[in-house]
Enzyme design. Structure first.
Site, PDB file in Angstrom:
ATOM      1  CE1 TYR A 116      -3.221  -2.853   0.241  1.00 46.10           C
ATOM      2  CE2 TYR A 116      -3.420  -2.503   2.589  1.00 46.10           C
ATOM      3  CZ  TYR A 116      -3.770  -3.192   1.458  1.00 46.10           C
ATOM      4  OH  TYR A 116      -4.689  -4.213   1.539  1.00 46.10           O
ATOM      5  CG  PHE A 152     -13.243  -4.496  -1.564  1.00 44.34           C
ATOM      6  CD1 PHE A 152     -12.331  -3.506  -1.237  1.00 44.34           C
ATOM      7  CD2 PHE A 152     -13.108  -5.128  -2.794  1.00 44.34           C
ATOM      8  CE1 PHE A 152     -11.301  -3.153  -2.105  1.00 44.34           C
ATOM      9  CE2 PHE A 152     -12.085  -4.795  -3.679  1.00 44.34           C
ATOM     10  CZ  PHE A 152     -11.182  -3.806  -3.341  1.00 44.34           C
ATOM     11  N   PRO A 153     -15.457  -4.589   2.964  1.00 41.73           N
ATOM     12  CG  PRO A 153     -15.039  -3.779   5.101  1.00 41.73           C
ATOM     13  CD  PRO A 153     -14.341  -4.174   3.834  1.00 41.73           C
ATOM     14  CG  LEU A 154     -18.062  -0.231   4.538  1.00 41.10           C
ATOM     15  CD1 LEU A 154     -17.494   1.090   5.044  1.00 41.10           C
ATOM     16  CD2 LEU A 154     -19.493  -0.425   5.018  1.00 41.10           C
ATOM     17  N   GLY A 155     -17.835  -2.473   0.203  1.00 41.21           N
ATOM     18  CA  GLY A 155     -17.864  -2.433  -1.265  1.00 41.21           C
ATOM     19  C   GLY A 155     -16.587  -1.894  -1.879  1.00 41.21           C
ATOM     20  N   GLY A 156     -15.645  -1.446  -1.037  1.00 39.60           N
ATOM     21  CA  GLY A 156     -14.341  -1.012  -1.543  1.00 39.60           C
ATOM     22  C   GLY A 156     -14.414   0.280  -2.334  1.00 39.60           C
ATOM     23  N   PRO A 166     -18.413   1.926  -3.057  1.00 40.70           N
ATOM     24  CG  PRO A 166     -17.863   3.475  -1.389  1.00 40.70           C
ATOM     25  CD  PRO A 166     -17.707   3.204  -2.870  1.00 40.70           C
TER      26      PRO A 166
HETATM   27  N1  LIG Z   1      -6.650  -8.810   0.992  1.00 38.69           N
HETATM   28  C1  LIG Z   1      -6.955  -8.015  -0.013  1.00 38.69           C
HETATM   29  O1  LIG Z   1      -6.783  -8.358  -1.169  1.00 38.69           O
HETATM   30  C2  LIG Z   1      -7.545  -6.678   0.269  1.00 38.69           C
HETATM   31  C3  LIG Z   1      -8.135  -5.945  -0.786  1.00 38.69           C
HETATM   32  C4  LIG Z   1      -8.698  -4.729  -0.491  1.00 38.69           C
HETATM   33  C5  LIG Z   1      -8.684  -4.236   0.805  1.00 38.69           C
HETATM   34  N2  LIG Z   1      -8.086  -4.946   1.792  1.00 38.69           N
HETATM   35  C6  LIG Z   1      -8.109  -4.482   3.200  1.00 38.69           C
HETATM   36  O2  LIG Z   1      -9.456  -4.325   3.558  1.00 38.69           O
HETATM   37  C7  LIG Z   1      -9.666  -3.026   4.108  1.00 38.69           C
HETATM   38  C8  LIG Z   1     -11.072  -2.564   3.798  1.00 38.69           C
HETATM   39  O3  LIG Z   1     -11.265  -2.431   2.410  1.00 38.69           O
HETATM   40  P1  LIG Z   1     -11.362  -1.022   1.675  1.00 38.69           P
HETATM   41  O4  LIG Z   1     -10.858   0.037   2.567  1.00 38.69           O
HETATM   42  O5  LIG Z   1     -10.754  -1.160   0.359  1.00 38.69           O
HETATM   43  O6  LIG Z   1     -12.890  -0.914   1.376  1.00 38.69           O
HETATM   44  P2  LIG Z   1     -14.202  -0.716   2.291  1.00 38.69           P
HETATM   45  O7  LIG Z   1     -13.851  -0.739   3.731  1.00 38.69           O
HETATM   46  O8  LIG Z   1     -15.218  -1.652   1.780  1.00 38.69           O
HETATM   47  O9  LIG Z   1     -14.693   0.727   1.845  1.00 38.69           O
HETATM   48  C9  LIG Z   1     -13.908   1.825   1.862  1.00 38.69           C
HETATM   49  C10 LIG Z   1     -14.694   2.921   1.157  1.00 38.69           C
HETATM   50  O10 LIG Z   1     -15.866   3.192   1.885  1.00 38.69           O
HETATM   51  C11 LIG Z   1     -15.872   4.574   2.298  1.00 38.69           C
HETATM   52  N3  LIG Z   1     -16.361   4.595   3.685  1.00 38.69           N
HETATM   53  C12 LIG Z   1     -15.790   4.041   4.786  1.00 38.69           C
HETATM   54  N4  LIG Z   1     -16.567   4.254   5.865  1.00 38.69           N
HETATM   55  C13 LIG Z   1     -17.644   4.943   5.441  1.00 38.69           C
HETATM   56  C14 LIG Z   1     -18.789   5.471   6.083  1.00 38.69           C
HETATM   57  N5  LIG Z   1     -18.987   5.313   7.396  1.00 38.69           N
HETATM   58  N6  LIG Z   1     -19.709   6.138   5.328  1.00 38.69           N
HETATM   59  C15 LIG Z   1     -19.525   6.319   4.006  1.00 38.69           C
HETATM   60  N7  LIG Z   1     -18.459   5.847   3.336  1.00 38.69           N
HETATM   61  C16 LIG Z   1     -17.516   5.162   4.049  1.00 38.69           C
HETATM   62  C17 LIG Z   1     -14.449   5.048   2.184  1.00 38.69           C
HETATM   63  O11 LIG Z   1     -14.403   6.412   1.816  1.00 38.69           O
HETATM   64  P3  LIG Z   1     -13.842   7.534   2.831  1.00 38.69           P
HETATM   65  O12 LIG Z   1     -12.351   7.400   2.804  1.00 38.69           O
HETATM   66  O13 LIG Z   1     -14.343   8.805   2.232  1.00 38.69           O
HETATM   67  O14 LIG Z   1     -14.445   7.233   4.158  1.00 38.69           O
HETATM   68  C18 LIG Z   1     -13.917   4.187   1.043  1.00 38.69           C
HETATM   69  O15 LIG Z   1     -14.251   4.788  -0.196  1.00 38.69           O
HETATM   70  C19 LIG Z   1      -8.589  -2.169   3.425  1.00 38.69           C
HETATM   71  O16 LIG Z   1      -8.369  -0.971   4.124  1.00 38.69           O
HETATM   72  C20 LIG Z   1      -7.425  -3.138   3.402  1.00 38.69           C
HETATM   73  O17 LIG Z   1      -6.747  -3.090   4.650  1.00 38.69           O
HETATM   74  C21 LIG Z   1      -7.527  -6.163   1.543  1.00 38.69           C
END
Ligand SMILES: NC(=O)c1ccc[n+]([C@@H]2O[C@H](COP(=O)([O-])OP(=O)(O)OC[C@H]3O[C@@H](n4cnc5c(N)ncnc54)[C@H](OP(=O)(O)O)[C@@H]3O)[C@@H](O)[C@H]2O)c1
Length: 305
Positions: free
Chosen positions: A75, A225-229, A232
């Site tokens: 990252y 991607f718990p929120l859709g990544g 969202p």
């Molecule tokens: N193992 C793998 O291959 C892999 C792949 C992807 C991710 N990951 C891990 O999984 C974690 C979670 O995934 P992610 O961060 O990609 O996606 P996510 O948690 O599904 O969603 C993040 C998105 O949601 C928005 N968001 C978060 N909280 C919110 C809220 N309360 N209200 C409205 N929008 C909200 C964020 O925007 P804002 O910044 O504007 O809040 C961002 O655009 C990552 O941080 C990473 O550590 C692992």
């Protein structure tokens, strides 16, 4: 927030939401952790727009109870780990930092597989250096079969490489990411696997059977991607339900995951303090069974589309 909490109601509360910790690598972690990927620049590449804000988010995540942080040296690359070190080192004893290996970044920000044993070893050393650690709590092998969906194929050489690093004392525990049930079984014949991190959320339910299988074995399932990544989750049904609960749609999507299975650990990613605060409160959001039925139906409809 105006929604009711388990303390505020006499109605039966779903078991999973009332249990707010789960053992990860032998330590009880709060089920709402923090995913640090969003702290790097656009496309998870380069520095954040506001470094101080990124540091403040990490500190507030830990101060508000997150003791499970997900990261990787790819990252940024390196930048997210360096931010974690600057914000949180020396680390609290109860903090579990989970990192992952198996990819590197191209000069254009592309995600390139790096799955040879020497790649795995180099990545472990990069993570140790940039996080400022002598030993990594948990290292997930990130399989790169397909970008966001698992593809069958042996992961033996990669897991053997991690097991060697574990024997050398550089890695405490091993996890897997973007893998199938058969790959987990293969890896378990080489080393103990403490967690699995795959793509899963309210509308992305292909791992339903795997979630149940791992729950039965007491192994943590950590949805990425718990929120859709990057896109969202958007659902009018979800928004309607959230309104009736006095919560936001994202809070309900996270609460549904907490309710889904007791071994499910959340690592929502955000670069916004306001969103972090919303996310850290979801353990208090009570989902009545009728609401869970409606939420399950959203996933079922999406799965058919
Ligand atoms: N193992 C793998 O291959 C892999 C792949 C992807 C991710 N990951 C891990 O999984 C974690 C979670 O995934 P992610 O961060 O990609 O996606 P996510 O948690 O599904 O969603 C993040 C998105 O949601 C928005 N968001 C978060 N909280 C919110 C809220 N309360 N209200 C409205 N929008 C909200 C964020 O925007 P804002 O910044 O504007 O809040 C961002 O655009 C990552 O941080 C990473 O550590 C692992």
């Amino acid at each position: 927030m105006s929604y009711s909490t388990s303390e505020a109601t006499s109605e039966a509360t779903p078991a999973a939401t009332s249990i707010n910790t789960f053992p990860l690598a032998g330590r009880p972690v709060h089920r709402v952790g923090y995913g640090a990927m969003q702290l790097a620049g656009p496309g998870v590449f380069g520095p954040p727009k506001d470094r101080d804000a990124a540091i403040a988010i990490l500190r507030e995540a830990v101060a508000s109870g997150a003791n499970h942080i997900d990261t990787s040296d790819f990252y940024g690359p390196h930048i997210t780990n360096q931010l974690i070190r600057e914000a949180l080192h020396p680390y609290a004893d109860d903090l579990v930092i989970v990192t992952k290996v198996g990819a590197v970044r191209g000069e254009d920000g592309s995600w390139l597989p790096a799955q040879e044993p020497e790649d795995i070893k180099r990545a472990v050393y990069d993570n140790l250096r940039n996080l400022g650690l002598d030993v990594l709590d948990i290292v997930n092998l990130r399989s790169m079969g397909n970008i966001h969906t698992p593809a069958e194929g042996s992961i033996e050489k990669q897991v053997v490489a991690l097991a060697e690093l574990q024997r050398e004392g550089l890695v405490r525990h091993i996890g897997l990411s973007n893998v199938t049930s058969a790959q987990i079984t293969e890896a378990q014949s080489i080393a103990q696997i403490v967690c699995v991190q795959n793509h899963y959320n309210l509308v992305q339910r292909e791992d339903d059977a795997l979630v149940d299988e791992l729950a039965g074995k007491g192994i943590a399932y950590v949805p990425f991607f718990p929120l859709g990544g990057f896109t969202p989750i958007q659902s009018s049904a979800l928004s309607k339900i959230a309104q009736t609960l006095g919560a936001t749609p994202m809070q309900v999507a996270l609460a549904w995951l907490l309710h889904r299975a007791p071994n499910l650990l959340l690592i929502p990613g955000t670069s916004s303090l306001e969103h972090l605060r919303e996310n850290m409160q979801v353990g208090q959001l009570r989902l009545p069974e009728a609401v869970c039925v409606e939420l399950n139906a959203i996933g079922a409809v999406s799965a058919q589309q």
